[in-house]
Structures are given as structure tokens and as C-alpha cells.
Design a protein around this motif. Structure first.
Motif, mmCIF file in Angstrom:
data_model
loop_
_atom_site.group_PDB
_atom_site.id
_atom_site.type_symbol
_atom_site.label_atom_id
_atom_site.label_comp_id
_atom_site.label_asym_id
_atom_site.label_seq_id
_atom_site.Cartn_x
_atom_site.Cartn_y
_atom_site.Cartn_z
ATOM 1 N N THR A 132 0.838 -1.201 0.000
ATOM 2 C CA THR A 132 0.000 0.000 0.000
ATOM 3 C C THR A 132 0.871 1.248 0.000
ATOM 4 O OG1 THR A 132 -1.582 -1.233 1.300
ATOM 5 C CG2 THR A 132 -1.903 1.119 1.182
ATOM 6 N N LEU A 133 1.945 1.209 0.793
ATOM 7 C CA LEU A 133 2.828 2.374 0.845
ATOM 8 C C LEU A 133 3.530 2.610 -0.490
ATOM 9 C CD1 LEU A 133 4.515 2.145 4.347
ATOM 10 C CD2 LEU A 133 2.632 3.576 3.622
ATOM 11 N N VAL A 134 4.046 1.542 -1.099
ATOM 12 C CA VAL A 134 4.825 1.751 -2.321
ATOM 13 C C VAL A 134 3.918 2.104 -3.485
ATOM 14 C CG1 VAL A 134 4.922 -0.658 -3.072
ATOM 15 C CG2 VAL A 134 6.701 0.882 -3.750
ATOM 16 N N ARG A 138 12.897 9.077 3.975
ATOM 17 C CA ARG A 138 12.769 8.358 2.715
ATOM 18 C C ARG A 138 14.003 7.485 2.486
ATOM 19 N NH1 ARG A 138 13.353 8.350 -2.552
ATOM 20 N NH2 ARG A 138 15.219 9.590 -2.280
ATOM 21 N N LEU A 139 13.780 6.264 1.970
ATOM 22 C CA LEU A 139 14.914 5.373 1.742
ATOM 23 C C LEU A 139 15.714 5.842 0.542
ATOM 24 C CD1 LEU A 139 13.293 1.874 2.118
ATOM 25 C CD2 LEU A 139 14.962 2.901 3.620
ATOM 26 N N ILE A 154 5.895 7.555 2.203
ATOM 27 C CA ILE A 154 7.271 7.974 2.458
ATOM 28 C C ILE A 154 8.417 6.974 2.398
ATOM 29 C CG2 ILE A 154 8.541 8.524 4.595
ATOM 30 C CD1 ILE A 154 7.852 11.285 4.233
ATOM 31 N N PRO A 155 8.397 5.812 2.987
ATOM 32 C CA PRO A 155 9.701 5.132 2.895
ATOM 33 C C PRO A 155 10.137 4.914 1.453
ATOM 34 C CG PRO A 155 8.176 3.921 4.294
ATOM 35 C CD PRO A 155 7.402 5.024 3.678
ATOM 36 N N PHE A 156 9.202 5.010 0.503
ATOM 37 C CA PHE A 156 9.551 4.748 -0.885
ATOM 38 C C PHE A 156 9.639 6.029 -1.710
ATOM 39 C CE2 PHE A 156 7.335 1.124 0.841
ATOM 40 C CZ PHE A 156 8.297 0.154 0.665
ATOM 41 N N ASP A 157 8.707 6.921 -1.496
ATOM 42 C CA ASP A 157 8.674 8.149 -2.286
ATOM 43 C C ASP A 157 8.033 9.213 -1.410
ATOM 44 O OD1 ASP A 157 8.714 9.975 -4.268
ATOM 45 O OD2 ASP A 157 6.982 9.206 -5.327
ATOM 46 N N ASP A 158 8.432 10.433 -1.599
ATOM 47 C CA ASP A 158 7.846 11.494 -0.791
ATOM 48 C C ASP A 158 6.819 12.245 -1.630
ATOM 49 O OD1 ASP A 158 7.208 13.493 0.867
ATOM 50 O OD2 ASP A 158 9.254 13.954 1.480
ATOM 51 N N PRO A 159 5.536 12.156 -1.278
ATOM 52 C CA PRO A 159 4.527 12.808 -2.117
ATOM 53 C C PRO A 159 4.611 14.331 -2.104
ATOM 54 C CG PRO A 159 3.534 11.882 -0.150
ATOM 55 C CD PRO A 159 4.946 11.433 -0.166
ATOM 56 N N LEU A 170 17.344 5.450 -3.001
ATOM 57 C CA LEU A 170 16.742 4.783 -4.144
ATOM 58 C C LEU A 170 17.249 3.354 -4.308
ATOM 59 C CD1 LEU A 170 14.658 6.064 -5.863
ATOM 60 C CD2 LEU A 170 16.365 6.500 -7.596
ATOM 61 N N LEU A 171 18.523 3.140 -3.949
ATOM 62 C CA LEU A 171 19.099 1.807 -4.112
ATOM 63 C C LEU A 171 18.519 0.821 -3.123
ATOM 64 C CD1 LEU A 171 22.846 2.559 -4.746
ATOM 65 C CD2 LEU A 171 21.230 1.514 -6.299
ATOM 66 N N ARG A 172 18.083 1.326 -1.952
ATOM 67 C CA ARG A 172 17.586 0.419 -0.922
ATOM 68 C C ARG A 172 16.157 -0.024 -1.191
ATOM 69 N NH1 ARG A 172 20.625 -1.625 3.171
ATOM 70 N NH2 ARG A 172 18.923 -1.339 4.610
ATOM 71 N N ILE A 173 15.429 0.730 -2.006
ATOM 72 C CA ILE A 173 14.013 0.428 -2.202
ATOM 73 C C ILE A 173 13.797 -0.957 -2.834
ATOM 74 C CG2 ILE A 173 11.907 1.178 -3.355
ATOM 75 C CD1 ILE A 173 12.842 4.021 -3.018
ATOM 76 N N PRO A 174 14.502 -1.275 -3.958
ATOM 77 C CA PRO A 174 14.316 -2.619 -4.503
ATOM 78 C C PRO A 174 14.637 -3.702 -3.479
ATOM 79 C CG PRO A 174 15.530 -1.283 -6.047
ATOM 80 C CD PRO A 174 15.413 -0.479 -4.798
ATOM 81 N N GLN A 175 15.646 -3.429 -2.658
ATOM 82 C CA GLN A 175 16.033 -4.415 -1.641
ATOM 83 C C GLN A 175 14.863 -4.682 -0.689
ATOM 84 O OE1 GLN A 175 19.753 -3.198 -0.042
ATOM 85 N NE2 GLN A 175 19.724 -4.760 1.535
ATOM 86 N N LEU A 176 14.217 -3.609 -0.230
ATOM 87 C CA LEU A 176 13.097 -3.758 0.688
ATOM 88 C C LEU A 176 11.929 -4.462 0.012
ATOM 89 C CD1 LEU A 176 12.057 -3.140 3.477
ATOM 90 C CD2 LEU A 176 11.185 -0.991 2.632
#
Lengths: 212, 306
Positions: B189-191, B280-281, B196-201, B283-289
Motif C-alpha cells: 500500500t505504501l509503495v 525516505r529510503l 514515504i519510505p519509498f517516495d515522498d509525495p 533509491l538503491l535500498r528500495i528494490p532491496q526492501l
């Protein structure tokens, strides 16, 4: 009681995943400490209160939950490193391998001819999965300290396995294992300090090339 | 179960009426953490109303694809909302295998939003489209694994039954799997909604935007449709999380409704808390999560099949 044990064992697996995916040494050490501390509750929860289980729990908690993490924290403070920079295999592939190994150990332990009272419990698959996680850490990481962590996770796996036999396992054997562990971490910490002073790096790759 | 006209009406009323409020609740929660007053609760309603009254500016290089993006982006969440139950109010539209239809409806919306972004010919928007598509394709397996677990528990392939009456009983038999899935769906739901942890609106800084960048060229009613569609998307995905969290039924329809609405507002507060306390994470960490979330949901399936 059984539910609490299974819940703890599931948490152990989640912590395994977390360690495999995390690059910060401090949080890795903390997670291993939490894992060890949780595991030390197992003897009491699984086999009830008695002198034997209480001793096991107290010993495991003091060593795995407090003493060894303390030593490791001290070691990284001395050598001033914060994170594992480049593991041999990246974090995402390690995570995938770890999940596959966990899935494999669940499937494998379903096929083992266990006695009836163990066939439903999570001890065997979680023990195997934790062993595999320890192996992965040992194989994929470069720093001496993450190797030590891999070794600790490995020992946690053995501890979970040992829970199946706590009634039969003599106190001396258990004490011996814990002592071995402590000594090993001691040695590791001293060796790390020496490596760092000689080569001013912690990468164990440097150890394989000879020098005049 | 027979769906009455009243239920269909309630379903749409909840969707259209309540969805912009969630963004207001999130905004107020964030403002509370920062010690500000924050925008009014109904800010998004005002925004949408204002935008629908405005004129439209279209770039000369764009084609019909550019106009289609917002329309599809608004229509898809409405269609998807008809497939899922809100609280214990059954879904108005339900057939075997609609879980795949549900997932690919959002795929369709994403395709058109990305195409509309590419249609402007701006390299900047193309970059946003690339990111959006990458992250969504990493999030999709998580949803699939979660739905497979629920389908296995309920023995049915329609979303209405998967999130239906059997859910409460499943919490007794397979609590660990469901708990893991709850966490995974919350992450999705977040992504999917660029929280926020993925993108800042809120950012309009070039390198941090994923979704915001794709809609930069839209204006007027088109932008209004995008905002409304995004609010409904949050509502639809959030409804799944809330239903998983509050599986029971009280027996009375009014109470169920209130329970569901309360759950949605609670979810909005939780999202606000997450946004206020986390950074916010990278960008490189997002795919990992995201890969981690997929693996977690895979593991919950293994746990269930055992």
C-alpha cells in the motif's frame, strides 16, 4: 506454551532474514544479540522449570545475549568500521538464497522420519534454516567481524537443534559448547585487532596473499 | 449472497465520499508531529473541486494518450473497488479468478500513466515513469503471494470470498502467515501510493520524485482526476489491509460500516505516523526492501503449506 515457542522460533527466522539483508554492523550485532537472548528463553518454555533448564537459560542469556555482543561492540569500536562495504554476493541475492534455504529446510524436515512429538514442532526446520543462514553469512561476507557473526548464528542453529534433546544432554556438554563459543569470539576479537593494525583493513581477502 | 442496490450505493458512496478524507487525516497527523496546524481536513476535496473548475493546458506534442492517462487512472480504482468487500459489506461484483483481474487492473492504470508521461516527450517524466514501473513490478509478486495464501485459506478464487467470512476463522488456524501478509500488504500500500519510505509525495525535487514527476504536465480537470484516482487507489488498497486486520463482523450493518470507516481512518493515522518518523529510503535500498517483502510473503506461503 507450545504457541509461544512456535512464535519465538518464527521470530528467529525473521531475524535471520533481517541479518542477511542488513549492511550496518551495529544493527547486525544487535540482531544477533536479540536472537541469542530470545533463544535462551527456549529451554524454560519448552521443557518447564527445573534446575537444569534454568541453568541452561541463564548461561545462554549471559553469553549470547550480553557477553559476546559486548565483546563484538568493543571490537568494532576499536577498529572503527560501521558497515560491510562489498559482500562477495550482494544483499538481495543473499536474501533470496536465504529464503530458498529456509523453504528447503521446511520441506526437508517434513520428509525426515522424526518421532511423533517432534514432527509437528518447528524446532527442526528452524534449526536447519538458522544453520543455513550462518553458512551463508560465512560464505558471502568479507569482513572478519561478519564472519564471527555468521559463526554465532550457526551456533544459534545448533542451540535450537539441541532443544530437542535438552532432557538427555548433559550439562557439561552444553557448558562446553558455550565456553568454546566465548573463547572463539575472544580470539576473533583479538585477531581482528591485530589484522587491523597490520593491514589497516578488515577484509579477509588480504590474508590469502603472502607477504615478505 | 445477493447484493442489493442499497449495498452497491453504499459501496460507491464510501469510495467517492471517504477516499479524499484519508489524505486529510494523513496531513493532520504529520502536522501534529511537526507542531504545525496543517491543512484543513477537507483540503483534498477543495483541491479537486477547484481543479475541476479550471481550464486545461495541453502541450502541442501530446496525443490522445496524454488525455487517456488520467481517465484510466480514475476509472481503474472505481472498478477495482467493486471487486473487494468494504468491511463486511460484500463486493458488488465477484467472479472466480477476479484476483488476477484486480492486480492487472492496476497494471493497466500504471501502463497508461506511464504512457501519458512518455507522451509529453520530456526526459524528466520518462525517468519518473521508469522508476514507477520498476518498483511496481517488484511489488507485484508480493500481492500475488498474499492472494495465493488467502485463496488457499478460504478455498476460493474470488476476492469477495477470500476477504469474506472465513477470514476470522483463518486467524485462529494460521495467524503467523496472516500476520506476515498483513505487513507485506501494508508495505505494498505504501509503495503503490508513493508514501514515504519509498517516495515522498510532497517533494518537487528532481531526484526524489517517482509518481509526482509523471503528472507534472497535467493541469486542470486532468490533474483533478489524477488526484481523485490516487486517493481512491489508497482507499482500495487500504481497504484490503483494514479488512485483513479487522476480519470479524458485528452482525449489524451500521456498526460494520462504522468499524470499517474507523479502520480506514486508523490506517491513515498509521501512515501519517510512519511518514513523520521515517526518512525516505535511498533509491538503491528500495528494490532491496521490496524484494524482501516478496520473500516474506513467499515464506508465509511455505509456512501455510507445511
Amino acid at each position: 506454551m507450545d504457541n509461544t515457542v512456535n512464535f519465538l522460533l518464527l521470530l528467529v527466522i525473521l531475524l535471520n532474514f533481517f541479518i542477511l539483508g542488513s549492511s550496518r554492523l551495529v544493527s547486525c550485532i544487535r540482531t544477533v544479540a536479540i536472537q541469542g537472548g530470545m533463544l535462551s528463553l527456549l529451554p524454560v518454555l519448552a521443557h518447564g522449570f527445573s534446575g537444569h533448564t534454568l541453568f541452561l537459560a541463564a548461561g545462554a542469556f549471559l553469553l549470547k545475549g550480553i557477553a559476546i555482543p559486548f565483546l563484538l561492540f568493543k571490537a568494532i569500536r576499536q577498529v572503527r568500521i560501521r558497515r560491510e562495504v562489498e559482500p562477495l554476493i550482494g544483499y538481495v541475492p543473499t536474501l533470496i538464497l536465504g529464503t530458498l534455504a529456509t523453504a528447503g529446510s521446511f520441506i526437508f524436515s517434513d520428509r525426515l522420519p522424526l518421532i511423533a512429538e517432534h514432527s509437528q514442532s518447528l524446532f527442526v526446520p528452524v534449526g536447519l534454516a538458522t544453520l543455513a543462514t550462518g553458512f551463508l553469512m560465512l560464505i558471502t561476507r568479507r569482513k572478519a567481524i561478519t564472519q564471527a557473526l555468521g559463526y554465532l548464528i550457526f551456533e544459534n542453529g545448533i542451540f535450537v537443534f539441541g532443544m530437542l534433546l535438552t532432557e538427555a544432554m548433559p550439562l557439561m556438554v552444553e557448558t562446553g559448547v558455550l565456553l568454546d563459543l566465548l573463547v572463539a569470539v575472544f580470539v576473533m576479537a583479538i585477531v581482528m585487532h591485530q589484522i587491523n593494525r597490520e593491514f589497516s583493513t578488515m577484509n579477509i581477502d588480504k590474508l590469502s596473499s603472502l607477504k615478505e | 449472497m445477493k447484493i442489493t442496490i442499497l449495498q452497491l450505493f453504499l459501496h460507491l458512496l464510501l469510495l467517492f465520499g471517504l477516499s479524499p478524507l484519508l489524505s486529510g487525516v494523513i496531513g493532520k497527523t504529520k502536522a501534529l508531529f511537526a507542531g504545525r496546524t496543517g491543512p484543513p481536513w477537507l483540503q483534498l476535496y477543495y483541491d479537486i473541486w477547484k481543479l475541476f473548475g479550471k481550464g486545461l493546458v495541453l502541450s502541442r506534442v501530446t496525443t490522445w494518450v496524454f488525455r487517456a492517462g488520467p481517465v484510466v487512472g480514475l476509472a481503474v480504482p472505481v472498478l477495482a473497488a467493486l471487486l473487494i468487500p468494504f468491511g463486511s459489506i460484500g463486493a458488488p461484483l465477484s467472479f472466480t479468478g477476479d484476483l488476477i483481474f484486480f492486480i492487472y487492473l492496476f497494471g493497466l492504470a500504471r501502463f497508461f500513466t506511464a504512457c501519458a508521461a512518455l507522451d509529453t516527450g520530456s526526459a524528466f517524466e520518462g525517468m519518473g515513469a521508469v522508476r514507477e514501473v520498476t518498483f511496481s513490478c517488484l511489488a507485484e509478486p508480493t500481492v500475488f503471494f498474499a492472494f495465493i495464501v488467502l485463496a488457499r485459506l478460504s478455498g476460493s478464487l474470488s476476492l469477495d470470498a477470500m476477504f469474506g467470512q472465513t477470514l476470522a476463522a483463518s486467524w485462529h488456524s494460521a495467524a503467523p502467515s496472516l500476520l506476515l501478509i498483513l505487513v507485506c500488504l501494508f508495505l505494498v500500500t505504501l509503495v503503490e501510493n508513493c508514501r514515504i519510505p519509498f517516495d515522498d509525495p510532497n517533494t518537487h525535487l528532481e531526484l526524489t520524485m517517482i509518481h509526482e514527476v509523471m503528472v507534472l504536465d497535467h493541469s486542470g480537470p486532468d490533474l483533478g482526476m489524477i488526484l481523485y484516482g490516487a486517493a481512491m487507489k489508497l482507499f482500495v488498497l487500504g481497504a484490503l489491509v483494514v479488512r485483513l486486520f479487522l476480519p470479524g463482523t458485528t452482525g449489524s450493518m451500521i456498526l460494520d460500516l462504522l468499524l470499517f470507516a474507523g479502520g480506514m481512518l486508523l490506517l491513515a493515522v498509521i501512515i501519517g505516523v510512519v511518514e513523520s518518523t521515517m526518512a525516505r529510503l535511498r533509491l538503491l535500498r528500495i528494490p532491496q526492501l521490496l524484494v524482501g517483502a516478496s520473500l516474506l510473503s513467499f515464506f508465509s506461503l511455505i509456512l501455510l503449506l507445511r
